[in-house]
Design a protein around this motif. Structure first.
Motif, mmCIF file in Angstrom:
data_model
loop_
_atom_site.group_PDB
_atom_site.id
_atom_site.type_symbol
_atom_site.label_atom_id
_atom_site.label_comp_id
_atom_site.label_asym_id
_atom_site.label_seq_id
_atom_site.Cartn_x
_atom_site.Cartn_y
_atom_site.Cartn_z
ATOM 1 N N THR A 62 -34.765 64.395 -33.760
ATOM 2 C CA THR A 62 -33.891 63.448 -34.556
ATOM 3 C C THR A 62 -32.471 64.105 -35.274
ATOM 4 N N ASP A 104 -36.418 59.494 -31.229
ATOM 5 C CA ASP A 104 -37.008 60.204 -30.363
ATOM 6 C C ASP A 104 -38.153 60.243 -29.766
ATOM 7 N N VAL A 105 -38.997 60.416 -29.003
ATOM 8 C CA VAL A 105 -40.078 60.312 -28.763
ATOM 9 C C VAL A 105 -39.883 61.894 -27.528
ATOM 10 N N SER A 115 -48.308 63.523 -31.415
ATOM 11 C CA SER A 115 -47.025 62.598 -31.365
ATOM 12 C C SER A 115 -45.601 63.742 -31.973
ATOM 13 N N LYS A 120 -41.852 63.601 -32.210
ATOM 14 C CA LYS A 120 -40.250 62.944 -32.667
ATOM 15 C C LYS A 120 -39.186 63.535 -32.837
#
Length: 473
Positions: A53, A69-70, A49, A51
């Motif tokens: 920012t 946000d991914v 994962s 992400k």
């Protein structure tokens, strides 16, 4: 002209976070507020994962990041991720990455400068359509007003009286006047806002160069303080050391670009940088001076100076570098550049060079026997330095092996500065051990055209400058 660098706003950076390595490209918006696109290619440990920012580098807002946000992984390439982040105000931002995988959680940040660089214009076709729709709304509203004081007051089939017809005409004209005034007022307000925005398109601080003998003085002018403009007006204690220097100055003889000097003026007074020049070929030089403000905002100051014939210069300082090459108007330089001491610098040049594409440009240093140099040393704390300069002067980018962002900015974004707020030194600037005889620079040419590239590497006590040409499609 853009901000830090000139005409080259995209950020190319390598993020090393524990076992993870990210090759990051951030393309900031031309307007503020705006959306920056983010592209990441991962290497090293497998990522499950990723992400992203956006948040300011300094200030209270930097302590309160929004929800991450991914990033979306490519269906064709599981190591490639894309995303987008909003940058709501001008200044120095950081794009923070939260990385998760089998090797655990890590975090890293890339500094990004966000300043207004352009005014977006509306497509003519769209403007025409919206204008016609607006006219339709105005006429429809006038028709509604006319009906409201006329037919709407009558029983079905009843005729309008002369008095009602007169009032209907008065009401129609009055409504058209009121709506015309409303449209004019809205247009006036919009034009004032647009003019205010245009007036604060970012420009480098005005800089004047003067030469007395071989002493170069750079006087940096004041920039009006404005919330849209990014950094505050420069002052005497507004600068961070970057690679141990307050300024990195490239002096390039123009227009042939056949002589280039990497110098390091010192701050000697309020907005006054000074350096004693080495011996330089006479001619007209363009000056590109990289500085970093205390806010983390990097900036390239622009000036020119004319070096007279017979100027008596000093010996080149230990950390300074010079490079001489054939004029750029002549034949294009190849992938191998012969250096004055018999060494050679070689570029692993891609077969094609395309604007807007992120590359990892690799250069090698070999000795007089054609063997990889064995006495390599870091130059200003790095394996090398590079300057990508377009031959028309519209692009200048001073980059490093880790990326195109200023090292002081990177360290500030990752909270690695050794002292705050004075910033008298910079963490990581202690001498490091020998480096490899090859170095790679992540970079992407912002637009098509002819470029000249200056590469600095150090072996022993000698700083070499290789010079290469690039024709970008």
């Amino acid at each position: 002209m853009a901000h830090a660098h000139v005409g080259s706003k995209d950020v190319f950076e390598t993020v090393r976070a524990g076992p993870y390595t990210l090759y990051v490209t951030v393309r900031p918006p031309n307007v503020i507020p705006g959306v920056a696109t983010v592209e990441v290619r991962s290497a090293g440990a497998t990522i499950s994962s990723l992400k992203v920012t956006p948040l300011p580098v300094t200030g209270e807002a930097s302590k309160h990041p929004p929800a991450a946000d991914v990033m979306q992984v490519s269906a064709q390439d599981p190591a490639f991720y894309t995303g987008a982040v909003w940058m709501m105000a001008g200044g120095t931002w950081q794009v923070r990455f939260d990385i998760d995988g089998a090797s655990g959680h890590e975090q890293g940040s890339v500094p990004v400068v966000a300043v207004p660089l352009a005014v977006m214009t509306m497509d003519k076709g769209m403007g025409t359509v919206l204008g016609l729709l607006g006219l339709f709304l105005v006429l429809s509203m006038a028709g509604i007003v006319a009906a409201s004081v006329g037919e709407a007051r009558l029983l079905p089939g009843a005729p309008l009286t002369p008095a009602m017809q007169r009032w209907r005409r008065i009401a129609t004209v009055a409504s058209l006047i009121l709506m015309a005034l409303a449209v004019w007022g809205g247009a006036h307000w919009w034009n004032v806002e647009a003019a205010g925005y245009s007036a604060h398109i970012f420009k480098p601080a005005p800089t004047t160069a003067s030469l007395l003998g071989n002493r170069l003085d750079l006087q940096v002018g004041e920039r009006p303080r404005d919330r849209r403009d990014g950094p505050p007006p420069p002052n005497n204690d507004d600068y961070l050391l970057d690679h141990g220097k307050v300024m990195h100055l490239y002096a390039i003889r123009w227009p042939e670009m056949d002589a280039a000097f990497h110098l390091h003026p010192e701050l000697v007074g309020t907005r006054d940088f000074r350096d004693t020049l080495p011996s330089m070929p006479a001619g007209h030089y363009r000056l590109f001076g990289d500085i970093v403000h205390a806010s983390g905002f990097p900036e390239t100051l622009l000036a020119t100076v004319d070096i007279p014939e017979g100027m008596q210069g000093t010996a080149l300082a230990t950390d300074d570098a010079e490079g001489l090459a054939t004029p750029v108007s002549g034949a294009e330089l190849g992938t191998s550049f012969k250096l004055p001491d018999g060494y050679t610098m070689v570029w692993d040049k891609p077969a094609t060079l395309t604007a807007g594409t992120a590359y990892g440009f690799t250069f090698h240093l070999v000795d007089a026997n054609g063997k990889p140099a064995t006495d390599m040393q870091p130059y200003l704390g790095m394996a090398g330095h590079a300057a990508f300069v377009k031959t028309d002067g519209t692009v200048f980018a001073h980059t490093h092996p880790e990326g195109s962002a200023a090292m002081a900015d990177v360290m500030l974004a990752n909270q690695s500065m050794d002292s705050m707020p004075g910033m008298s030194g910079m963490a990581g600037m202690a001498p490091v051990g020998p480096t490899a005889p090859d170095v790679s620079f992540p970079y992407g040419f912002p637009n098509a055209g002819r470029y000249r590239i200056f590469i600095q590497m150090k072996h022993g006590s000698t700083v070499e400058t290789g010079v290469f040409d690039a024709d970008v499609k």
